[in-house]
Enzyme design. Sequence first.
Site, short mmCIF file in Angstrom:
data_model
loop_
_atom_site.label_atom_id
_atom_site.label_comp_id
_atom_site.label_asym_id
_atom_site.label_seq_id
_atom_site.Cartn_x
_atom_site.Cartn_y
_atom_site.Cartn_z
N CYS A 47 29.01 -30.53 0.15
CA CYS A 47 29.18 -31.54 1.20
C CYS A 47 30.07 -30.98 2.31
O CYS A 47 31.12 -30.43 2.03
CB CYS A 47 29.81 -32.79 0.60
N CYS A 50 33.61 -33.21 2.33
CA CYS A 50 34.58 -33.26 1.22
C CYS A 50 35.81 -32.38 1.55
O CYS A 50 35.69 -31.38 2.25
CB CYS A 50 33.93 -32.76 -0.07
N HIS A 111 33.58 -38.45 -2.45
CA HIS A 111 32.23 -38.25 -1.94
C HIS A 111 31.27 -39.41 -2.27
O HIS A 111 30.39 -39.74 -1.46
CB HIS A 111 31.68 -36.95 -2.54
N ASN A 149 26.71 -44.98 10.74
CA ASN A 149 25.31 -44.97 10.29
C ASN A 149 25.37 -44.79 8.80
O ASN A 149 25.97 -43.83 8.33
CB ASN A 149 24.54 -43.78 10.87
N SER A 157 23.45 -38.39 7.85
CA SER A 157 23.19 -37.02 7.41
C SER A 157 23.88 -36.67 6.10
O SER A 157 23.59 -35.65 5.51
CB SER A 157 23.67 -36.07 8.50
N HIS A 160 28.56 -38.73 1.93
CA HIS A 160 30.02 -38.87 2.00
C HIS A 160 30.38 -40.02 2.96
O HIS A 160 29.87 -40.05 4.08
CB HIS A 160 30.65 -37.56 2.48
N HIS A 162 31.48 -41.95 5.80
CA HIS A 162 32.00 -41.53 7.11
C HIS A 162 31.39 -42.35 8.23
O HIS A 162 30.34 -42.95 8.08
CB HIS A 162 31.70 -40.05 7.36
N GLN A 164 31.69 -42.57 12.91
CA GLN A 164 31.91 -41.73 14.09
C GLN A 164 32.64 -42.52 15.16
O GLN A 164 32.67 -43.75 15.13
CB GLN A 164 30.57 -41.26 14.66
#
Length: 334
Positions: A47, A50, A111, A149, A157, A160, A162, A164
């Site tokens: 990943c 990570c 993760h 997203n 993508s 993990h 996350h 933005q």
Amino acid sequence: MSTQVHRRYNPLKNEWVLVSPQRTQRPWLGSKETSSQSYHPAYDPHCYLCPGNMRANGKINPQYADTFVFTNDFAALIPLEHPHTNNSYNTLFQTETASGECRVICFSKQHNLTLADMSEPDISKVIALWIAQIQELGQQYHWVQIFENKGESMGCSSLHPHGQVWASNFLPHTAHQETLNQATYYQQHGLPLLLAYAEQECRKQERIVCENKDWLAVVPYWATWPFETLLLPKFTVTRMPNVSLIQQQSLAQILKMLLVKYDRLFNVSFPYSMGWHGAPETSDPHHHWQLHAHFYPPLLRSASIKKFMVGYEMLAEAQRDFTAEYAAQCLRNL
Ligand code: H2U
Ligand code: ZN
């Protein structure tokens, strides 16, 4: 009305949505994507998010303990030294320079978690990070867009956890529309559109998914995505940095409630795009602006059947089958 075809008005966007409740009877031979409910480890050596791992551009992530922010290695917006030149020379071929910054925000070092799995204190750390990013980037940029997203079907993508942040020297189209429409409502009624809306939704109790003393999650009257929700404060607040520590805790609580409901709806880690809208980063007081978050999940009838915004939606206007009231009831009862 709720069983007949009708249109509903979205006052925030000044757009209409076509509602066709009778269509839920139609046969469906559409795509069935298989949901991947496989085992995922707490740390994945492959990943790029990570702790301690190498990213696509060769940089190594630190051994972070809670959250971690870095400049997007493939940023869509890049800071410019002199961003304000207007290059426009022809009404039909207009251009202007765009400047900004894009960052990636890791919500947890672990993760295999999602925001829905995280504890309220850990979600509060993500909220604090969102606020810090808005405060920092807001000093330099006109608009700071926080978003997430989630899920492959939303183009995410990595598994993990996350999100933005994209900051820009211009007000993007949706922010511009919401500013205009909230300002018009404020001029006509003397209070923020979304504060008036939240008060009426509390009174009607028809589209509420969950609420606590400070916050309210509703399937908005004008929802276009099947299980779209709007997260609203019950108090007046223009931007996230003005949310008090106590209100940040109750925000963590309602976020958790909402996301757990989403995951239970089709028994799958629910995909969505979500994001925060607060007042633009200019010095005027923005009395008409009310902070809010949109959740746009694509799933329609199961973990694998999505709503497609194609055909009529692309060419005419948004359309939905079952009503916002039905969607709210499904989520509320979970
Ligand atoms: P999603 O939120 O849609 O998953 O996007 C993740 C972002 O992470 C994406 O914009 C960035 C991509 O450019 N990224 C990096 O900055 N470094 C990497 O090593 C891989 C992905
Ligand atoms: Zn990871």
